[in-house]
Design a protein around this motif. Structure first.
Motif, PDB file in Angstrom:
ATOM      1  N   ASN A   1      14.849  68.469  30.902  1.00 44.49           N
ATOM      2  CA  ASN A   1      15.114  69.951  30.337  1.00 44.49           C
ATOM      3  C   ASN A   1      16.643  70.116  30.316  1.00 44.49           C
ATOM      4  OD1 ASN A   1      12.380  70.598  30.171  1.00 44.49           O
ATOM      5  ND2 ASN A   1      12.097  70.997  32.567  1.00 44.49           N
ATOM      6  N   SER A   2      17.563  69.066  31.070  1.00 43.14           N
ATOM      7  CA  SER A   2      18.821  69.408  30.997  1.00 43.14           C
ATOM      8  C   SER A   2      19.637  68.734  29.986  1.00 43.14           C
ATOM      9  CB  SER A   2      19.609  69.029  32.381  1.00 43.14           C
ATOM     10  OG  SER A   2      18.686  69.377  33.430  1.00 43.14           O
ATOM     11  N   PRO A   3      20.686  69.413  29.334  1.00 42.91           N
ATOM     12  CA  PRO A   3      21.556  68.829  28.266  1.00 42.91           C
ATOM     13  C   PRO A   3      22.354  67.621  29.271  1.00 42.91           C
ATOM     14  CG  PRO A   3      22.433  70.627  28.818  1.00 42.91           C
ATOM     15  CD  PRO A   3      21.189  70.673  29.558  1.00 42.91           C
ATOM     16  N   LEU A   4      22.723  66.562  28.549  1.00 44.14           N
ATOM     17  CA  LEU A   4      23.558  65.363  29.055  1.00 44.14           C
ATOM     18  C   LEU A   4      24.388  65.616  29.956  1.00 44.14           C
ATOM     19  CD1 LEU A   4      23.005  62.169  28.759  1.00 44.14           C
ATOM     20  CD2 LEU A   4      24.883  62.266  27.078  1.00 44.14           C
ATOM     21  N   GLU A   5      25.310  66.552  29.539  1.00 48.99           N
ATOM     22  CA  GLU A   5      26.521  66.862  30.297  1.00 48.99           C
ATOM     23  C   GLU A   5      26.371  67.359  32.008  1.00 48.99           C
ATOM     24  OE1 GLU A   5      25.791  68.303  27.500  1.00 48.99           O
ATOM     25  OE2 GLU A   5      27.066  67.271  26.021  1.00 48.99           O
ATOM     26  N   GLN A   6      25.091  67.927  32.029  1.00 48.53           N
ATOM     27  CA  GLN A   6      24.655  68.372  33.424  1.00 48.53           C
ATOM     28  C   GLN A   6      23.860  67.314  34.039  1.00 48.53           C
ATOM     29  OE1 GLN A   6      22.618  72.113  32.917  1.00 48.53           O
ATOM     30  NE2 GLN A   6      24.387  72.915  31.791  1.00 48.53           N
ATOM     31  N   LEU A   7      23.674  66.128  33.721  1.00 48.13           N
ATOM     32  CA  LEU A   7      23.105  65.259  34.406  1.00 48.13           C
ATOM     33  C   LEU A   7      24.212  64.320  35.410  1.00 48.13           C
ATOM     34  CD1 LEU A   7      20.647  63.793  31.843  1.00 48.13           C
ATOM     35  CD2 LEU A   7      20.235  65.468  33.749  1.00 48.13           C
ATOM     36  N   MET A   8      24.014  63.002  35.285  1.00 42.65           N
ATOM     37  CA  MET A   8      24.950  62.407  36.261  1.00 42.65           C
ATOM     38  C   MET A   8      26.412  62.168  35.778  1.00 42.65           C
ATOM     39  SD  MET A   8      22.857  60.460  34.542  1.00 42.65           S
ATOM     40  CE  MET A   8      22.711  59.246  33.506  1.00 42.65           C
ATOM     41  N   PHE A   9      26.741  62.058  34.616  1.00 41.27           N
ATOM     42  CA  PHE A   9      28.198  61.771  34.142  1.00 41.27           C
ATOM     43  C   PHE A   9      28.750  63.232  33.820  1.00 41.27           C
ATOM     44  CE2 PHE A   9      25.944  58.114  32.163  1.00 41.27           C
ATOM     45  CZ  PHE A   9      26.345  57.253  33.507  1.00 41.27           C
ATOM     46  N   LYS A  10      30.048  63.233  34.449  1.00 41.70           N
ATOM     47  CA  LYS A  10      30.915  64.486  34.208  1.00 41.70           C
ATOM     48  C   LYS A  10      31.869  64.298  33.182  1.00 41.70           C
ATOM     49  CE  LYS A  10      28.187  66.022  37.609  1.00 41.70           C
ATOM     50  NZ  LYS A  10      26.995  66.864  37.324  1.00 41.70           N
ATOM     51  N   GLY A  11      32.111  65.414  32.681  1.00 44.42           N
ATOM     52  CA  GLY A  11      33.466  65.622  31.714  1.00 44.42           C
ATOM     53  C   GLY A  11      33.435  64.548  30.636  1.00 44.42           C
ATOM     54  N   PRO A  12      34.928  63.858  30.613  1.00 45.84           N
ATOM     55  CA  PRO A  12      34.705  62.720  29.615  1.00 45.84           C
ATOM     56  C   PRO A  12      33.917  61.668  29.558  1.00 45.84           C
ATOM     57  CG  PRO A  12      36.909  62.901  31.136  1.00 45.84           C
ATOM     58  CD  PRO A  12      35.920  63.884  31.507  1.00 45.84           C
ATOM     59  N   ASP A  13      33.233  61.413  30.747  1.00 44.61           N
ATOM     60  CA  ASP A  13      32.521  60.212  30.876  1.00 44.61           C
ATOM     61  C   ASP A  13      31.091  60.358  30.279  1.00 44.61           C
ATOM     62  OD1 ASP A  13      34.127  58.695  32.344  1.00 44.61           O
ATOM     63  OD2 ASP A  13      33.486  59.729  34.151  1.00 44.61           O
ATOM     64  N   ALA A  14      31.049  61.702  30.232  1.00 47.06           N
ATOM     65  CA  ALA A  14      29.407  62.085  29.587  1.00 47.06           C
ATOM     66  C   ALA A  14      29.804  62.158  28.269  1.00 47.06           C
ATOM     67  CB  ALA A  14      29.284  63.587  29.846  1.00 47.06           C
ATOM     68  N   GLU A  15      30.977  62.628  27.436  1.00 47.89           N
ATOM     69  CA  GLU A  15      31.318  62.402  26.284  1.00 47.89           C
ATOM     70  C   GLU A  15      31.260  61.082  25.561  1.00 47.89           C
ATOM     71  OE1 GLU A  15      31.880  64.619  23.425  1.00 47.89           O
ATOM     72  OE2 GLU A  15      31.036  65.972  25.075  1.00 47.89           O
ATOM     73  N   ASP A  16      32.018  59.890  26.519  1.00 48.61           N
ATOM     74  CA  ASP A  16      31.715  58.587  26.289  1.00 48.61           C
ATOM     75  C   ASP A  16      30.336  58.067  25.907  1.00 48.61           C
ATOM     76  OD1 ASP A  16      34.731  58.705  26.201  1.00 48.61           O
ATOM     77  OD2 ASP A  16      34.946  57.569  28.156  1.00 48.61           O
ATOM     78  N   PHE A  17      29.717  58.460  27.164  1.00 46.85           N
ATOM     79  CA  PHE A  17      28.268  58.213  26.980  1.00 46.85           C
ATOM     80  C   PHE A  17      27.371  58.496  25.867  1.00 46.85           C
ATOM     81  CE2 PHE A  17      23.994  58.218  28.528  1.00 46.85           C
ATOM     82  CZ  PHE A  17      23.637  56.649  28.853  1.00 46.85           C
ATOM     83  N   LYS A  18      27.900  59.688  25.385  1.00 51.83           N
ATOM     84  CA  LYS A  18      27.116  60.241  24.330  1.00 51.83           C
ATOM     85  C   LYS A  18      27.448  59.573  22.936  1.00 51.83           C
ATOM     86  CE  LYS A  18      25.688  64.915  22.774  1.00 51.83           C
ATOM     87  NZ  LYS A  18      25.925  66.318  23.045  1.00 51.83           N
ATOM     88  N   LYS A  19      28.752  59.332  22.920  1.00 52.21           N
ATOM     89  CA  LYS A  19      29.296  58.447  21.824  1.00 52.21           C
ATOM     90  C   LYS A  19      28.536  57.277  21.727  1.00 52.21           C
ATOM     91  CE  LYS A  19      33.823  60.739  21.139  1.00 52.21           C
ATOM     92  NZ  LYS A  19      35.144  60.474  21.844  1.00 52.21           N
ATOM     93  N   LEU A  20      28.570  56.550  22.780  1.00 55.62           N
ATOM     94  CA  LEU A  20      28.112  55.125  22.848  1.00 55.62           C
ATOM     95  C   LEU A  20      26.487  55.284  22.410  1.00 55.62           C
ATOM     96  CD1 LEU A  20      28.040  52.318  24.105  1.00 55.62           C
ATOM     97  CD2 LEU A  20      27.224  53.082  26.229  1.00 55.62           C
ATOM     98  N   LEU A  21      25.631  56.288  22.836  1.00 56.68           N
ATOM     99  CA  LEU A  21      24.325  56.335  22.323  1.00 56.68           C
ATOM    100  C   LEU A  21      24.376  56.702  20.819  1.00 56.68           C
ATOM    101  CD1 LEU A  21      22.874  58.920  25.022  1.00 56.68           C
ATOM    102  CD2 LEU A  21      22.848  56.465  24.632  1.00 56.68           C
ATOM    103  N   MET A  22      25.247  57.264  20.202  1.00 59.28           N
ATOM    104  CA  MET A  22      25.325  57.657  18.803  1.00 59.28           C
ATOM    105  C   MET A  22      25.394  56.420  18.149  1.00 59.28           C
ATOM    106  SD  MET A  22      26.993  61.207  18.410  1.00 59.28           S
ATOM    107  CE  MET A  22      27.211  61.187  16.628  1.00 59.28           C
ATOM    108  N   ARG A  23      26.553  55.756  18.551  1.00 55.49           N
ATOM    109  CA  ARG A  23      26.859  54.315  17.721  1.00 55.49           C
ATOM    110  C   ARG A  23      25.779  53.489  17.902  1.00 55.49           C
ATOM    111  NH1 ARG A  23      29.581  49.760  19.784  1.00 55.49           N
ATOM    112  NH2 ARG A  23      30.022  50.601  21.674  1.00 55.49           N
ATOM    113  N   VAL A  24      25.079  53.155  19.078  1.00 56.74           N
ATOM    114  CA  VAL A  24      23.962  52.361  19.308  1.00 56.74           C
ATOM    115  C   VAL A  24      22.925  52.642  18.253  1.00 56.74           C
ATOM    116  CG1 VAL A  24      22.269  51.405  20.578  1.00 56.74           C
ATOM    117  CG2 VAL A  24      24.527  51.510  21.511  1.00 56.74           C
ATOM    118  N   THR A  25      22.492  53.959  18.186  1.00 52.34           N
ATOM    119  CA  THR A  25      21.498  54.450  17.233  1.00 52.34           C
ATOM    120  C   THR A  25      21.720  54.310  15.869  1.00 52.34           C
ATOM    121  OG1 THR A  25      22.050  56.595  17.801  1.00 52.34           O
ATOM    122  CG2 THR A  25      19.923  56.154  18.423  1.00 52.34           C
TER     123      THR A  25
END
Lengths: 374, 772
Positions: free
Chosen positions: B406-430
């Motif tokens: 139920n939570s957006p990615l930013e509110q899970l385990m990665f914070k701030g720029p790390d959460a952004e990096d992780f999101k970019k990684l997911l987009m690139r892979v898909t």
């Protein structure tokens, strides 16, 4: 895709179009010929036609005129004025580029106006009548008019042979030539101091007439009899007069001066004086080449009609090579003026006439020997 | 990429091809087989007509001949030709009765006509006109002499009728009987054939036209010798081919007759011959076009029908996709289509079964993922929304599955720029359907405790058709802490290394200063060595000069004594002749000794001058090796003379060099001295040999001794500076070093040593004759 599948049809039609295109060559030149080719005057027309054919064949063998070959259409006028007119009308209707012929003056008088009306060049072969001299017309020729030949003959006979009286006979079927010739001859002969004992004419259709003519000529007791006839009649007349008077001297006009005269006359024409348009004994290389080509092709001597026919045709061929427009042909010939030909250049005056030589010969041992070579 | 094309056009194309091949084969067959056969037939047909025409003509000629011969026979029997009157009537009778000849005449041996009869001409007239005509010049009479008698003439103009004729000639009595046949009678045959569309041409021996469908042409003496049919294969009896006449192309056949020697040509206008052929060809082309059109239309129709059938099968396949596994269309009547339809249904069943088995497999996989204790596995879509969260993820990050969904990615385990990096990684892979490289990211546990995870992300297709990202991570917090400690230790170590390096650098610089000083010292030593050499040179000069100058001094002082004696004797007037003679003899001897010794001294000085100049200047010049070596040895005499050592040389006198004599001299001198000092023990006798070997552009100079040799261990140090075995005994340790330096650098040569313990040493220097 559907279009692609139609390509075999296209292929077939393209092939057909290509085949049709390959068949079309430039249209050949058309040369007409008119002259007496059968009967007693065929000794003029036959060789004249052969001379023309030789010139045409030589031209065609090197690719024709400017890449177009020459075709010939040959008509026999049988020395008949009405046939001659029909023949020329047919040639003009067939749009020939030029006409070679006719070979006798009386025919030329009849058909020259037709050529003028159609503005088609008509190159007379052995036509020498004075009646066509000095006219600005489409009738051209490669020989001097009769007056010149008759005059030279009269002079040689009077001055060199020493003849003082003559009796003459001329053929009415070629009156334009024969009457003019005998008149010019007698005028010149008398002007030198000679006399004319008798002047007769006949129609050569009936050889029986010749019996009486021979008798009448001899009755006027001339030193020499002069025949202005064709070769066949001249030979027969010679035989008839010689039977009556073995020592009578004989002369003819150029008309009879063909090979036939000797063939048919045999011993009866020995010693006869015959003017010629050509020097039969010429050692000129061009003449020798022409004579041997002609004899190879036709198995007979060219004589003067063969030579004149050949020269006349070559004038037309040379002119068309220079300017291929047949409508300009007359102007091209007259502008060019001098044409190289066998036995000397031909130079046309503004009326399309030329000045040619006269060689007076005597028949000695069955051959013509020139008396007045320069 | 190949574009697919519709069934309609493909089928159409194939059918056209199938129709086209037989059409082209037929065309080929026509032109290769049928066409030559047709032309062959035409030429055969013409040949038979021509042969027939030739036979007919021949027949007519034969008949004509027979008539003449028969007439002759008759005449001979009656003996009537001797009688003029009879002859005349006999000839007239023959001319009237026969159907061929118009004119008949008798020639005498000279060719003169003796008797004549002409059709339709009264005998009297004919006689008057023609008896006596001389034919001796005519071709007819001349041809009589050509050979065979009883023969046909070529075509000629008749003397009598003025018409073109051929004549049959038969010998009779002394003369010849000539029967003339006007050739305008022959064209009848030509005209008969012309009616059939053929033209028949008769040519005489010289290709002169005798007969032609156009009777006028026959009379015109046309010569056809240029006709290709006549000129080609003249000897052949039967020839066929095309030829041009008056601008028209004909196809014709020529038959050669034997007697008379004529040719018969049967011809037809080529266009007329080929007209039916072209008509057939046109018809045939039209049929082909029609066939092509029919093929196109019917192919189109058939293709459309097939297209409809395939459309229906397509529809069935679509139904199966949507889960309707029953046949949805009428059962097709064509076997192949029915089989295809049935197979589609079978295929649908198979798909169904495979789906169920897949579901089972998925459950098994899910269980496996859930039970992995240390690997956190999550599925994300490209927006970062969590689709799967295993138990290990809950444990590592302290976040429940429920909350993760139920939570957006930013509110899970990665914070701030790390959460952004992780999101970019997911987009690139898909988007690129690739696996990520291993990544490491810091995270924050739900409890606030920081940590590190290492993981990888890859995409898998999902049921919705869009890709899902699978993310697998392990907790590496403890490893990272250990690594941090190691890094600190490393940093300390680096500092220590830097300190050591600095100290080393300083020592190094001090060392290079020392080396510089040493080098300078060495140069000074080399210089002093040179000076020492000069010194020994001077000593050598002094020593050498000592003897001659001493001798000269002695002789001149003796002379002086003799002179004083004789002078006093002269003054005392007690001089005897013998005394004077003795004085003169002694004076001559003394002056001779003086002269010789001074000359020797002069020679020595000039050679020393040269050596000194060379050694002090190092100038390049041309010189003889022999002279140089002798001069050098001379300067060495003070050092070698007292020793029991012999120096031998073997040098050709003419060897000349363009080089540096000073340096070369020093090299030789050093080598000799080296041999003297080091080769032998003091007082030991020995031999030193100098030899020269001439090579192409070089010289090899050997200086060898028979001393005790050099130990092998020392050889490698031999040319090093300051290396000496006689330290403190006068050896500077520079002699051989100088030899090496000068040889390699000044003379551009090489130096080598060869030694055997107890047997001796040999130094070899090889130098160019012309120094570079």
């Amino acid at each position: 895709m559907l279009k692609l599948s139609l390509s075999p049809i296209r292929l077939i039609s393209a092939t057909l179009v290509a085949l049709l295109a390959a068949c079309s060559e430039p249209a050949p030149w058309q040369f007409g010929f008119v002259g007496g080719l059968s009967g007693r005057v065929s000794d003029l027309g036959g060789p004249a036609r052969n001379g023309m054919l030789l010139a045409v064949e030589e031209a065609n063998s090197i690719g024709g005129i400017n890449g177009r070959t020459i075709q010939t259409q040959i008509k026999d006028d049988k020395q008949d004025a009405s046939l001659s007119v029909i023949a020329v009308e047919e040639l003009l209707a067939a749009n020939v580029d030029a006409i070679i012929g006719p070979v006798t003056s009386s025919m030329a008088i009849q058909v020259a106006p037709l050529a003028n009306a159609a503005k088609t060049v008509m190159m007379g072969v052995t036509v020498t009548t004075n009646e066509l001299s000095g006219l600005d017309d489409y009738f051209l020729r490669s020989l001097s008019p009769t007056a010149k030949h008759a005059g030279v003959t009269a002079k040689v006979l009077y001055q060199d042979v020493g003849i003082r009286s003559v009796a003459g006979v001329y053929d009415l079927r070629n009156e334009s030539y024969s009457k003019g010739w005998i008149n010019d001859f007698t005028t010149q002969f008398e002007a030198q101091g000679g006399t004319t004992t008798k002047l007769m004419s006949f129609s050569s259709q009936n050889p029986e007439e010749l019996l009486a003519i021979a008798d009448e000529l001899l009755e006027s007791q001339p030193e020499m009899v002069v025949f202005v006839t064709n070769a066949v009649d001249a030979a027969l007349l010679a035989k008839l007069v010689r039977e009556k008077n073995a020592s009578i001297k004989i002369a003819t006009s150029e008309w009879a001066g063909t090979e036939r005269l000797i063939e048919l006359g045999g011993t009866h024409v020995e010693g006869a004086y015959v003017p010629q348009y050509l020097d039969r004994e010429s050692r000129d290389l061009d003449y020798q080449k022409f004579r041997s080509a002609y004899m190879n092709r036709f198995n007979q001597e060219p004589g003067f009609p063969g030579l004149v026919g050949y020269n006349a045709t070559n004038v037309i061929i040379t002119a068309l090579r220079e300017n291929p427009d047949p409508k300009q042909l007359k102007h091209t010939i007259l502008r060019h003026k001098a044409y190289p030909s066998v036995q000397g250049d031909l130079t046309f005056d503004e009326f399309g006439d030329v000045t040619s030589n006269t060689y007076v010969t005597q028949i000695q041992n069955g051959t013509f020997r020139v008396l007045n070579r320069k | 990429m190949n574009k697919s094309r519709p069934l309609v056009s493909e089928l159409l194309y194939q059918l056209m091809l199938m129709a086209g091949i037989p059409i082209f084969v037929t065309v080929g067959l026509f032109f290769w087989q049928l066409y030559p056969q047709l032309t062959g037939n035409i030429s055969q047909e013409q040949q038979s007509i021509a042969t027939l025409a030739a036979e007919q003509t021949q027949q007519r000629i034969r008949t004509a001949e027979q008539q003449v011969l028969f007439f002759l026979e008759l005449a001979r029997e009656n003996q009537s030709l001797g009688n003029k009157k009879n002859v005349s009537s006999l000839l007239s009778g023959f001319v009237k009765q026969n159907s061929y000849f118009d004119t008949l005449y008798l020639l005498n041996t000279k060719g003169v006509i003796k008797q004549i009869a002409i059709r339709d001409t009264p005998t009297e007239t004919a006689n008057k006109l023609y008896i006596g005509v001389d034919t001796s010049q005519s071709a007819l009479f001349k041809s009589k002499e050509e050979g065979r008698y009883e023969r046909w003439s070529q075509v000629l103009l008749s003397v009598v009728t003025g018409r073109l004729s051929i004549a049959f000639m038969v010998p009779y009595a002394d003369g010849t009987l000539v029967a003339e046949l006007a050739i305008d009678r022959l064209p009848q045959l030509s005209q008969e054939l012309a009616a059939q569309g053929l033209i028949l041409i008769i040519l005489d021996k010289h290709a002169q036209l005798i007969a032609h469908p156009d009777p006028q042409l026959s009379q015109q003496q046309v010569n056809m010798s240029t006709l290709s049919l006549v000129t080609n294969n003249t000897q052949k009896l039967l020839v066929s081919g095309s030829f041009d006449m008056d601008g028209i192309t004909y196809f014709g056949t020529r038959v050669k007759m034997v007697s008379p020697d004529w040719n018969i040509i049967v011809a037809e206008e080529q266009d007329a011959i080929y007209a039916p052929l072209y008509r057939t060809l046109n018809l045939w082309l039209v049929s082909i076009l029609a066939i092509v059109v029919i093929v196109v239309l019917s192919a189109r129709q058939r293709a459309k029908e097939f297209s409809t059938r395939f459309g229906m099968l397509n529809e069935q396949a679509r139904e199966i996709t949507h889960g309707h596994y029953e046949r949805s269309i009428d059962e097709p009547k064509i076997t192949e289509f029915k089989e295809l339809s049935d197979n589609l249904i079978v295929m649908a069943d198979a798909i169904n079964k495979r789906e169920q088995s897949l579901q089972t497999q998925e459950q098994q996989l899910r269980n496996t993922l859930e039970s992995a204790p240390n690997i956190a596995i999550q599925w994300y879509d490209e927006t970062g929304k969590v689709h799967y969260w295993n138990r290990a993820s809950e444990h590592i990050f302290g976040i429940s599955e429920q909350r993760a969904f139920n939570s957006p990615l930013e509110q899970l385990m990665f914070k701030g720029p790390d959460a952004e990096d992780f999101k970019k990684l997911l987009m690139r892979v898909t988007q690129k359907h690739v696996s990520s490289e291993d990544f490491e990211l810091p995270f924050t546990h739900n409890s606030g405790q920081p940590g590190y995870v290492q993981g990888t992300v890859f995409s898998v297709p999902s049921q919705t058709g869009k890709d899902l990202c699978v993310c697998m991570m392990t907790d590496v917090t403890q490893q990272r802490q250990a690594e941090a400690n190691i890094i600190k230790l490393n940093q300390d170590l680096e500092l220590r290394v830097e300190d050591r390096t600095r100290i080393l650098k300083r020592t190094n610089s001090e060392l290079s200063d020392t080396i510089g000083t040493l080098n300078e010292t060495m140069e000074q030593l080399v210089h002093s060595e040179k000076l020492a050499a000069l010194g020994s040179l001077v000593a050598g000069i002094a020593h050498e000069l000592n003897t001659p100058i001493g001798n000269a001094l002695m002789a001149s002082s003796s002379l002086s004594d003799f002179t004083a004696q004789i002078k006093s004797d002269l003054a005392a007037d007690s001089i005897k002749k013998s005394t004077l003679e003795n004085f003169l003899n002694d004076a001559a001897a003394a002056s001779s000794i003086t002269y010789r010794n001074l000359e020797r001294a002069s020679e020595l000085i000039s050679s020393f001058k040269q050596v000194a100049a060379d050694q002090s200047s190092s100038q390049r010049r041309q010189f003889k090796l022999y002279d140089l070596v002798n001069e050098i040895l001379l300067t060495l005499q003070p050092q070698t003379k007292k020793l029991p050592i012999t120096i031998n040389t073997s040098i050709a006198q003419e060897i000349e060099l363009d080089s540096y004599p000073g340096p070369l001299g020093q090299v030789i001198s050093n080598l000799v001295i080296n041999a003297v000092i080091h080769g032998f023990e003091e007082g030991e006798s020995g031999v030193i040999t100098i030899t020269v070997e001439e090579l192409d552009h070089e010289l090899s100079i050997q200086v060898s001794d028979n001393g005790h040799g050099i130990e092998e261990a020392l050889i490698s140090k031999l040319f090093d500076p300051f290396y000496t075995t006689k330290l403190g005994q006068g050896g500077s340790g520079l002699g051989l070093h100088i030899v090496h330096n000068i040889t390699t650098e000044v003379l551009h040569g090489t130096v080598s040593v060869n030694t055997t313990l107890g047997e001796g040493t040999e130094f070899t220097i090889t130098i160019p004759r012309v120094a570079p």
